[in-house]
Design a protein around this motif. Structure first.
Motif, PDB file in Angstrom:
ATOM      1  N   GLY A  14       0.796  -1.277  -0.231  1.00  3.92           N
ATOM      2  CA  GLY A  14       0.497   0.234   0.308  1.00  3.92           C
ATOM      3  C   GLY A  14       0.883   1.121   0.022  1.00  3.92           C
ATOM      4  O   GLY A  14       1.668   1.606  -0.819  1.00  3.92           O
ATOM      5  N   SER A  15       0.350   2.399   0.030  1.00  5.91           N
ATOM      6  CA  SER A  15       1.204   3.629   0.777  1.00  5.91           C
ATOM      7  C   SER A  15       3.133   3.542   1.518  1.00  5.91           C
ATOM      8  O   SER A  15       3.317   4.806   0.484  1.00  5.91           O
ATOM      9  CB  SER A  15       0.594   4.725   1.673  1.00  5.91           C
ATOM     10  N   GLY A  16       3.173   2.693   1.876  1.00  4.97           N
ATOM     11  CA  GLY A  16       4.005   2.326   2.009  1.00  4.97           C
ATOM     12  C   GLY A  16       5.457   3.506   2.983  1.00  4.97           C
ATOM     13  O   GLY A  16       6.428   3.461   3.477  1.00  4.97           O
ATOM     14  N   SER A  17       4.213   4.029   3.870  1.00  3.64           N
ATOM     15  CA  SER A  17       5.346   4.998   5.268  1.00  3.64           C
ATOM     16  C   SER A  17       6.300   4.087   6.011  1.00  3.64           C
ATOM     17  O   SER A  17       6.799   5.123   6.620  1.00  3.64           O
ATOM     18  CB  SER A  17       3.497   5.837   5.615  1.00  3.64           C
ATOM     19  N   ASN A  18       5.596   3.285   6.388  1.00  2.65           N
ATOM     20  CA  ASN A  18       7.106   2.252   6.860  1.00  2.65           C
ATOM     21  C   ASN A  18       7.786   1.919   6.679  1.00  2.65           C
ATOM     22  O   ASN A  18       8.725   2.150   7.281  1.00  2.65           O
ATOM     23  CB  ASN A  18       6.088   1.112   7.716  1.00  2.65           C
ATOM     24  N   ALA A  95       6.436  -4.360   5.441  1.00  2.00           N
ATOM     25  CA  ALA A  95       5.614  -3.554   6.037  1.00  2.00           C
ATOM     26  C   ALA A  95       4.031  -3.056   4.933  1.00  2.00           C
ATOM     27  O   ALA A  95       4.029  -2.445   4.351  1.00  2.00           O
ATOM     28  CB  ALA A  95       6.275  -2.193   5.581  1.00  2.00           C
ATOM     29  N   GLY A  96       3.359  -3.319   6.047  1.00  2.47           N
ATOM     30  CA  GLY A  96       2.118  -3.472   5.158  1.00  2.47           C
ATOM     31  C   GLY A  96       1.863  -4.085   4.334  1.00  2.47           C
ATOM     32  O   GLY A  96       1.176  -4.082   2.812  1.00  2.47           O
ATOM     33  N   MET A  98       0.030  -7.486   2.341  1.00  2.69           N
ATOM     34  CA  MET A  98      -1.373  -7.963   3.322  1.00  2.69           C
ATOM     35  C   MET A  98      -1.560  -9.070   1.855  1.00  2.69           C
ATOM     36  O   MET A  98      -2.303  -9.605   1.377  1.00  2.69           O
ATOM     37  CB  MET A  98      -2.168  -7.017   2.681  1.00  2.69           C
ATOM     38  N   ILE A 116       5.330  -5.745  10.397  1.00  2.63           N
ATOM     39  CA  ILE A 116       4.598  -5.487  11.903  1.00  2.63           C
ATOM     40  C   ILE A 116       3.435  -5.627  12.032  1.00  2.63           C
ATOM     41  O   ILE A 116       2.834  -4.655  10.814  1.00  2.63           O
ATOM     42  CB  ILE A 116       5.067  -3.370  11.894  1.00  2.63           C
ATOM     43  N   HIS A 117       2.607  -5.292  12.985  1.00  2.00           N
ATOM     44  CA  HIS A 117       1.266  -5.797  13.089  1.00  2.00           C
ATOM     45  C   HIS A 117       0.409  -4.426  13.452  1.00  2.00           C
ATOM     46  O   HIS A 117       1.033  -4.017  15.403  1.00  2.00           O
ATOM     47  CB  HIS A 117       1.131  -6.815  13.852  1.00  2.00           C
ATOM     48  N   PRO A 118      -0.487  -3.931  13.687  1.00  2.00           N
ATOM     49  CA  PRO A 118      -1.499  -2.931  14.579  1.00  2.00           C
ATOM     50  C   PRO A 118      -2.134  -3.336  15.626  1.00  2.00           C
ATOM     51  O   PRO A 118      -3.121  -2.730  15.630  1.00  2.00           O
ATOM     52  CB  PRO A 118      -2.214  -2.210  12.983  1.00  2.00           C
ATOM     53  N   LEU A 179      -0.057   4.761  14.179  1.00  2.00           N
ATOM     54  CA  LEU A 179       0.580   4.714  12.887  1.00  2.00           C
ATOM     55  C   LEU A 179       1.669   5.189  13.441  1.00  2.00           C
ATOM     56  O   LEU A 179       2.769   4.843  12.882  1.00  2.00           O
ATOM     57  CB  LEU A 179       0.003   5.392  10.977  1.00  2.00           C
ATOM     58  N   GLU A 182       3.972   3.248  15.183  1.00  2.00           N
ATOM     59  CA  GLU A 182       4.516   2.422  14.346  1.00  2.00           C
ATOM     60  C   GLU A 182       5.640   3.099  13.768  1.00  2.00           C
ATOM     61  O   GLU A 182       6.954   2.439  12.942  1.00  2.00           O
ATOM     62  CB  GLU A 182       3.837   1.885  12.579  1.00  2.00           C
TER      63      GLU A 182
END
Ligand code: GRF
Length: 198
Positions: A14-18, A95-96, A98, A116-118, A179, A182
């Protein structure tokens, strides 16, 4: 050059922020000169993942392995492994990402695969963690970095952070609060992995 470095390969959907905070920490904290560590590639199972452009902007090689093109999890994971192993990774960072990984994939990267898990594992494995924490009446939530083992969202904990759940919280508001944490603990946990190995 790959053998001269300890390569990190980051998998996203997804967005790849991590991914981006890890890559920026690597640059800012000079992981390459300190430990020979570099983010070598970012791989997505989704061609439209926004994180791919983010990675390119950070000067990182990208690849796409679209899971929809493979008829089985095993076939998808085999191609994913082939793409990852081009970089001879010291560490594979989810990292996200899925997708549920096959036991063969997890075994192949045993000891060098983290996620990483939220949620505050072992609570709320799986999806919709924020709404489930709110619905359960929890007063705190958070995130967990853990080693990946064959069982989904299990495996030894490497780092955790806690945030409050506030009156009237929505899942989106809680997800945003989690987040931010994270983004603090994931780069720290990756750095600690290489500090331990150094
Ligand atoms: C994060 O909350 C991660 O924990 C979850 O998906 C989100 C990914 O965000 N599994 P990003 O792609 O790193 O921005």
């Amino acid at each position: 050059m790959a053998s001269a470095h300890k390569n990190i390969v980051i998998l996203i959907s997804g967005s790849g922020s991590n991914m981006a905070v890890i890559a920026r920490a690597a640059e800012k904290e000079a992981w390459r000169s300190r430990w020979g560590v570099q983010v070598a590639a970012v791989i997505s199972n989704k061609p439209e993942a926004a994180g791919l452009e983010l990675a390119k902007g950070l000067g990182i090689a990208t690849a796409v392995v679209p899971h929809t093109s493979y008829e089985s999890r095993e076939a998808f994971d085999a191609e994913l492994m082939a793409q990852i192993d081009r970089h001879a990774p010291a560490l594979v960072v989810l990292a996200g990402f899925m997708r549920i990984l096959t036991p063969g994939f997890v075994q192949h990267y045993a000891g060098r695969l983290i996620n990483i898990h939220p949620s505050l594992l072992p609570a709320f494995t799986g999806l919709n963690t924020h709404q489930r924490a709110i619905d359960a009446g929890c007063t705190v939530a958070g995130c967990t970095v853990h080693q990946v083992t064959a069982e989904l969202d299990h495996g030894p904990t490497l780092a955790q952070a806690v945030v409050p759940i506030l009156q009237g919280d929505t899942a989106a508001a809680l997800a945003a609060r989690v987040l931010t944490q994270e983004h603090l603990i994931y780069p720290q946990a990756v750095r600690a992995f290489f500090e331990r190995a150094a």
